[in-house]
Scaffold this active site. Structure first.
Site, PDB file in Angstrom:
ATOM      1  N   ARG A 110      48.862 127.732  67.177  1.00 30.97           N
ATOM      2  CA  ARG A 110      50.271 127.946  67.544  1.00 30.97           C
ATOM      3  C   ARG A 110      50.916 126.647  66.944  1.00 30.97           C
ATOM      4  NH1 ARG A 110      52.790 131.733  69.097  1.00 30.97           N
ATOM      5  NH2 ARG A 110      53.955 130.993  67.506  1.00 30.97           N
ATOM      6  N   LYS A 145      72.839 116.302  63.244  1.00 29.63           N
ATOM      7  CA  LYS A 145      72.164 117.331  64.092  1.00 29.63           C
ATOM      8  C   LYS A 145      70.669 117.408  64.828  1.00 29.63           C
ATOM      9  CE  LYS A 145      77.089 117.961  65.388  1.00 29.63           C
ATOM     10  NZ  LYS A 145      78.978 118.968  65.317  1.00 29.63           N
ATOM     11  N   LYS A 177      84.061 108.139  61.629  1.00 30.24           N
ATOM     12  CA  LYS A 177      84.754 109.249  63.038  1.00 30.24           C
ATOM     13  C   LYS A 177      85.608 108.972  63.865  1.00 30.24           C
ATOM     14  CE  LYS A 177      81.758 112.781  62.831  1.00 30.24           C
ATOM     15  NZ  LYS A 177      80.440 113.619  63.295  1.00 30.24           N
ATOM     16  N   GLU A 207      86.557 110.847  58.687  1.00 28.61           N
ATOM     17  CA  GLU A 207      87.156 111.699  59.534  1.00 28.61           C
ATOM     18  C   GLU A 207      88.636 111.619  59.590  1.00 28.61           C
ATOM     19  OE1 GLU A 207      84.969 113.186  62.528  1.00 28.61           O
ATOM     20  OE2 GLU A 207      86.632 112.815  63.434  1.00 28.61           O
ATOM     21  N   ASP A 228      87.971 117.235  59.219  1.00 29.19           N
ATOM     22  CA  ASP A 228      87.421 117.658  60.882  1.00 29.19           C
ATOM     23  C   ASP A 228      88.775 118.767  60.783  1.00 29.19           C
ATOM     24  OD1 ASP A 228      85.277 117.939  62.196  1.00 29.19           O
ATOM     25  OD2 ASP A 228      86.598 116.769  63.562  1.00 29.19           O
TER      26      ASP A 228
END
Length: 296
Positions: A110, A145, A177, A207, A228
Protein backbone atom coordinates in the site's frame (compact mmCIF):
# COMPACT_ATOMS: atom_id res chain seq x y z
CA UNK A 1 16.39 12.45 -6.44
CA UNK A 2 18.58 11.25 -3.61
CA UNK A 3 16.29 8.58 -2.17
CA UNK A 4 18.77 7.93 0.63
CA UNK A 5 18.90 11.49 1.92
CA UNK A 6 17.96 11.95 5.56
CA UNK A 7 14.81 13.92 4.70
CA UNK A 8 13.46 11.40 2.19
CA UNK A 9 14.47 8.46 4.37
CA UNK A 10 12.46 9.95 7.24
CA UNK A 11 9.41 10.46 5.02
CA UNK A 12 9.41 6.88 3.78
CA UNK A 13 9.98 5.51 7.26
CA UNK A 14 7.08 7.54 8.60
CA UNK A 15 4.82 6.15 5.87
CA UNK A 16 5.63 2.60 6.95
CA UNK A 17 5.16 3.46 10.62
CA UNK A 18 1.87 5.22 9.91
CA UNK A 19 0.54 2.07 8.22
CA UNK A 20 2.02 -0.18 10.95
CA UNK A 21 3.48 -2.25 8.15
CA UNK A 22 5.61 -4.39 10.44
CA UNK A 23 2.49 -5.34 12.43
CA UNK A 24 0.32 -6.41 9.49
CA UNK A 25 -2.35 -8.38 11.35
CA UNK A 26 -3.82 -10.02 8.25
CA UNK A 27 -0.62 -10.98 6.48
CA UNK A 28 1.03 -12.30 9.62
CA UNK A 29 -1.72 -14.89 10.21
CA UNK A 30 -2.43 -15.92 6.62
CA UNK A 31 0.93 -16.08 4.82
CA UNK A 32 3.75 -18.53 5.47
CA UNK A 33 6.78 -16.71 6.86
CA UNK A 34 9.11 -18.36 4.34
CA UNK A 35 7.01 -17.93 1.20
CA UNK A 36 8.71 -15.98 -1.58
CA UNK A 37 6.69 -14.13 -4.18
CA UNK A 38 6.97 -11.98 -7.29
CA UNK A 39 5.22 -8.61 -7.40
CA UNK A 40 4.58 -6.72 -10.62
CA UNK A 41 3.90 -2.99 -10.48
CA UNK A 42 1.60 -2.26 -13.42
CA UNK A 43 0.46 0.99 -15.07
CA UNK A 44 -3.31 0.92 -15.53
CA UNK A 45 -3.41 4.09 -17.64
CA UNK A 46 -1.25 6.17 -19.95
CA UNK A 47 1.02 8.04 -17.54
CA UNK A 48 4.39 9.57 -16.73
CA UNK A 49 6.30 7.51 -14.18
CA UNK A 50 7.60 9.01 -10.93
CA UNK A 51 8.67 7.37 -7.69
CA UNK A 52 10.29 4.14 -8.83
CA UNK A 53 13.36 4.92 -6.76
CA UNK A 54 11.29 4.74 -3.59
CA UNK A 55 10.55 1.03 -4.04
CA UNK A 56 13.90 -0.41 -2.92
CA UNK A 57 14.14 2.20 -0.16
CA UNK A 58 10.78 1.14 1.29
CA UNK A 59 11.98 -2.48 1.40
CA UNK A 60 15.31 -1.52 2.98
CA UNK A 61 13.64 0.66 5.59
CA UNK A 62 11.10 -2.07 6.33
CA UNK A 63 14.00 -4.39 7.13
CA UNK A 64 15.40 -1.77 9.47
CA UNK A 65 12.08 -1.59 11.31
CA UNK A 66 11.40 -5.34 11.42
CA UNK A 67 13.86 -7.69 13.11
CA UNK A 68 12.21 -10.88 11.81
CA UNK A 69 14.28 -12.95 9.34
CA UNK A 70 11.73 -12.57 6.52
CA UNK A 71 12.35 -8.84 6.31
CA UNK A 72 16.07 -9.39 5.76
CA UNK A 73 15.89 -11.94 2.95
CA UNK A 74 17.38 -11.11 -0.43
CA UNK A 75 15.22 -9.12 -2.83
CA UNK A 76 15.59 -8.21 -6.47
CA UNK A 77 13.94 -5.40 -8.39
CA UNK A 78 13.96 -5.53 -12.18
CA UNK A 79 12.56 -3.00 -14.62
CA UNK A 80 12.84 -2.66 -18.37
CA UNK A 81 15.79 -0.44 -19.36
CA UNK A 82 13.35 1.99 -20.98
CA UNK A 83 11.26 2.37 -17.81
CA UNK A 84 12.47 4.98 -15.35
CA UNK A 85 11.19 8.13 -13.68
CA UNK A 86 10.13 10.70 -16.24
CA UNK A 87 9.22 8.35 -19.11
CA UNK A 88 5.75 7.83 -20.54
CA UNK A 89 4.29 4.41 -19.74
CA UNK A 90 1.39 2.78 -21.53
CA UNK A 91 -1.68 1.17 -20.03
CA UNK A 92 -0.86 -2.42 -19.02
CA UNK A 93 2.89 -1.86 -19.02
CA UNK A 94 4.90 -3.45 -16.18
CA UNK A 95 6.91 -0.75 -14.45
CA UNK A 96 8.93 -3.02 -12.16
CA UNK A 97 9.11 -6.62 -10.92
CA UNK A 98 10.06 -7.31 -7.29
CA UNK A 99 11.10 -10.71 -5.95
CA UNK A 100 11.04 -10.85 -2.17
CA UNK A 101 9.46 -12.48 0.84
CA UNK A 102 5.69 -12.58 0.34
CA UNK A 103 4.90 -11.10 3.74
CA UNK A 104 7.15 -8.14 3.14
CA UNK A 105 5.63 -7.46 -0.29
CA UNK A 106 2.09 -7.54 1.07
CA UNK A 107 2.94 -5.34 4.03
CA UNK A 108 4.68 -2.74 1.85
CA UNK A 109 2.23 -2.88 -1.06
CA UNK A 110 0.00 0.00 0.00
CA UNK A 111 2.71 2.53 0.88
CA UNK A 112 4.58 1.78 -2.36
CA UNK A 113 1.44 2.25 -4.44
CA UNK A 114 0.27 5.32 -2.53
CA UNK A 115 3.51 7.16 -3.19
CA UNK A 116 3.93 6.07 -6.80
CA UNK A 117 0.31 6.88 -7.63
CA UNK A 118 0.60 10.34 -6.10
CA UNK A 119 3.94 11.24 -7.69
CA UNK A 120 3.08 9.74 -11.07
CA UNK A 121 -0.20 11.66 -11.03
CA UNK A 122 1.70 14.91 -10.56
CA UNK A 123 4.21 13.99 -13.27
CA UNK A 124 1.42 13.02 -15.67
CA UNK A 125 -0.51 16.26 -15.14
CA UNK A 126 2.67 18.31 -15.44
CA UNK A 127 3.48 16.69 -18.78
CA UNK A 128 0.02 17.66 -20.04
CA UNK A 129 0.70 21.30 -19.21
CA UNK A 130 4.18 21.16 -20.73
CA UNK A 131 2.84 19.56 -23.91
CA UNK A 132 0.14 22.23 -24.14
CA UNK A 133 2.73 25.03 -24.57
CA UNK A 134 5.18 23.23 -26.84
CA UNK A 135 6.71 25.61 -29.34
CA UNK A 136 6.53 28.65 -27.07
CA UNK A 137 9.39 29.99 -24.96
CA UNK A 138 7.48 29.66 -21.69
CA UNK A 139 8.37 27.18 -18.95
CA UNK A 140 5.84 25.59 -16.59
CA UNK A 141 6.61 26.26 -12.92
CA UNK A 142 5.31 24.58 -9.81
CA UNK A 143 4.42 26.45 -6.60
CA UNK A 144 4.59 25.97 -2.82
CA UNK A 145 1.01 24.62 -2.84
CA UNK A 146 2.14 21.18 -1.76
CA UNK A 147 1.12 18.60 0.85
CA UNK A 148 2.97 19.46 4.08
CA UNK A 149 6.01 17.22 4.39
CA UNK A 150 5.92 16.00 0.79
CA UNK A 151 7.21 19.10 -1.01
CA UNK A 152 10.59 17.68 -2.04
CA UNK A 153 8.96 14.60 -3.54
CA UNK A 154 6.16 16.53 -5.24
CA UNK A 155 8.58 18.98 -6.79
CA UNK A 156 10.67 16.04 -7.97
CA UNK A 157 7.55 14.65 -9.65
CA UNK A 158 7.08 17.98 -11.43
CA UNK A 159 10.61 17.64 -12.81
CA UNK A 160 9.76 14.10 -13.97
CA UNK A 161 6.85 15.58 -15.91
CA UNK A 162 9.07 18.12 -17.66
CA UNK A 163 8.19 21.09 -15.46
CA UNK A 164 10.51 23.51 -13.68
CA UNK A 165 10.80 24.01 -9.93
CA UNK A 166 10.04 27.41 -8.43
CA UNK A 167 11.12 28.28 -4.88
CA UNK A 168 11.59 25.24 -2.67
CA UNK A 169 10.75 27.20 0.46
CA UNK A 170 10.46 30.70 1.91
CA UNK A 171 14.23 31.02 2.32
CA UNK A 172 14.91 30.32 -1.35
CA UNK A 173 14.12 33.75 -2.73
CA UNK A 174 12.22 37.00 -2.31
CA UNK A 175 8.71 37.11 -3.75
CA UNK A 176 6.71 40.14 -2.63
CA UNK A 177 3.03 39.26 -2.86
CA UNK A 178 -0.20 41.09 -2.18
CA UNK A 179 -0.18 40.66 1.60
CA UNK A 180 3.46 41.77 1.83
CA UNK A 181 2.52 44.89 -0.14
CA UNK A 182 -0.51 45.56 2.06
CA UNK A 183 1.38 45.11 5.33
CA UNK A 184 4.67 46.57 4.12
CA UNK A 185 3.51 50.10 3.34
CA UNK A 186 2.66 49.62 -0.32
CA UNK A 187 4.42 48.22 -3.35
CA UNK A 188 7.08 50.90 -3.63
CA UNK A 189 8.03 50.66 0.04
CA UNK A 190 8.10 46.87 0.00
CA UNK A 191 10.32 46.67 -3.07
CA UNK A 192 12.65 49.42 -1.89
CA UNK A 193 13.08 47.79 1.53
CA UNK A 194 13.67 44.39 -0.04
CA UNK A 195 16.38 45.74 -2.35
CA UNK A 196 18.12 47.44 0.58
CA UNK A 197 17.90 44.59 3.10
CA UNK A 198 18.18 41.44 0.99
CA UNK A 199 21.00 38.95 1.35
CA UNK A 200 23.49 38.75 -1.54
CA UNK A 201 22.16 36.66 -4.39
CA UNK A 202 18.48 37.08 -3.52
CA UNK A 203 16.62 38.48 -6.52
CA UNK A 204 13.63 40.67 -5.70
CA UNK A 205 10.46 39.58 -7.46
CA UNK A 206 7.16 41.38 -6.98
CA UNK A 207 3.57 40.49 -7.77
CA UNK A 208 1.63 43.05 -9.84
CA UNK A 209 -2.03 43.06 -10.79
CA UNK A 210 -2.52 46.39 -12.54
CA UNK A 211 -0.73 48.69 -14.98
CA UNK A 212 0.05 51.09 -12.12
CA UNK A 213 1.51 48.26 -10.02
CA UNK A 214 3.74 47.35 -12.93
CA UNK A 215 4.99 50.91 -13.45
CA UNK A 216 5.70 51.26 -9.73
CA UNK A 217 7.61 47.96 -9.68
CA UNK A 218 9.74 48.91 -12.67
CA UNK A 219 10.51 52.39 -11.35
CA UNK A 220 11.56 50.95 -7.97
CA UNK A 221 13.99 48.51 -9.57
CA UNK A 222 12.16 45.19 -9.15
CA UNK A 223 14.32 42.46 -10.67
CA UNK A 224 11.55 40.02 -11.63
CA UNK A 225 7.83 40.50 -12.22
CA UNK A 226 4.93 38.19 -11.40
CA UNK A 227 1.83 39.06 -13.42
CA UNK A 228 -0.98 37.80 -11.20
CA UNK A 229 -4.58 37.09 -12.21
CA UNK A 230 -4.33 38.90 -15.52
CA UNK A 231 -6.01 37.90 -18.76
CA UNK A 232 -3.80 36.73 -21.63
CA UNK A 233 -4.34 40.10 -23.31
CA UNK A 234 -3.21 41.93 -20.17
CA UNK A 235 -0.19 39.67 -19.90
CA UNK A 236 0.75 40.41 -23.51
CA UNK A 237 0.52 44.17 -22.93
CA UNK A 238 2.54 43.89 -19.71
CA UNK A 239 5.23 41.78 -21.38
CA UNK A 240 5.57 44.34 -24.18
CA UNK A 241 5.97 47.10 -21.59
CA UNK A 242 8.57 45.22 -19.54
CA UNK A 243 10.62 44.37 -22.62
CA UNK A 244 11.09 48.09 -23.27
CA UNK A 245 13.33 48.23 -20.18
CA UNK A 246 17.06 48.29 -20.86
CA UNK A 247 17.67 45.53 -18.30
CA UNK A 248 16.47 41.95 -18.62
CA UNK A 249 13.59 41.21 -16.28
CA UNK A 250 12.21 37.65 -15.95
CA UNK A 251 8.43 37.57 -16.29
CA UNK A 252 6.11 35.05 -14.67
CA UNK A 253 2.35 34.72 -15.11
CA UNK A 254 0.07 33.06 -12.56
CA UNK A 255 -3.50 32.86 -11.34
CA UNK A 256 -6.46 31.16 -13.00
CA UNK A 257 -4.29 29.28 -15.47
CA UNK A 258 -5.58 25.83 -16.48
CA UNK A 259 -5.02 23.40 -19.32
CA UNK A 260 -7.68 25.06 -21.44
CA UNK A 261 -6.04 28.48 -21.40
CA UNK A 262 -2.34 27.94 -20.70
CA UNK A 263 -1.51 28.08 -24.41
CA UNK A 264 -3.00 31.56 -24.67
CA UNK A 265 -0.93 32.70 -21.69
CA UNK A 266 2.24 31.16 -23.11
CA UNK A 267 1.72 32.89 -26.45
CA UNK A 268 1.41 36.20 -24.60
CA UNK A 269 5.15 36.02 -24.02
CA UNK A 270 6.04 35.38 -20.35
CA UNK A 271 9.15 33.41 -19.51
CA UNK A 272 7.39 31.32 -16.88
CA UNK A 273 3.86 30.21 -16.05
CA UNK A 274 3.24 28.96 -12.52
CA UNK A 275 0.45 26.45 -11.97
CA UNK A 276 -0.58 25.46 -8.46
CA UNK A 277 -2.76 22.66 -9.81
CA UNK A 278 0.32 20.59 -10.66
CA UNK A 279 0.63 19.62 -7.02
CA UNK A 280 -2.62 20.55 -5.30
CA UNK A 281 -5.05 19.11 -7.85
CA UNK A 282 -3.27 16.23 -9.59
CA UNK A 283 -5.32 13.03 -9.71
CA UNK A 284 -3.51 9.93 -8.51
CA UNK A 285 -2.29 7.75 -11.37
CA UNK A 286 -3.87 4.31 -11.66
CA UNK A 287 -1.16 1.81 -10.69
CA UNK A 288 -1.63 -1.68 -9.29
CA UNK A 289 0.54 -4.43 -7.82
CA UNK A 290 -0.01 -8.06 -8.73
CA UNK A 291 1.66 -10.57 -6.35
CA UNK A 292 2.05 -14.30 -7.05
CA UNK A 293 3.88 -17.01 -5.13
CA UNK A 294 7.15 -18.10 -6.74
CA UNK A 295 6.15 -21.75 -6.72
CA UNK A 296 2.83 -21.09 -8.45
Amino acid sequence: MDWKSHRIDALLEQALIEDQAVSDATTNVTIDANLRATASIIARQEMVVAGLGAVPRFLEIFARLDSRPAAHTRFDIVSHPEIFDGVRAHKGQVLAVIRHNARVLLSCERVILNLMQHLSGIATLTRQYVDAIQGTKAHVLDTRKTVPGLRALEKYAVLCGGGTNHRLDLSSGILIKNNHISLGGGLRAAVTNALEKRKPGNRVQVEVRTEKDLEDALECGAEAILLDNMTPAMVKTSVERIRKEERWIPIEASGGIVLDNIRAYAEAGPDFISVGALTHSAKAADISMSIVAEHA
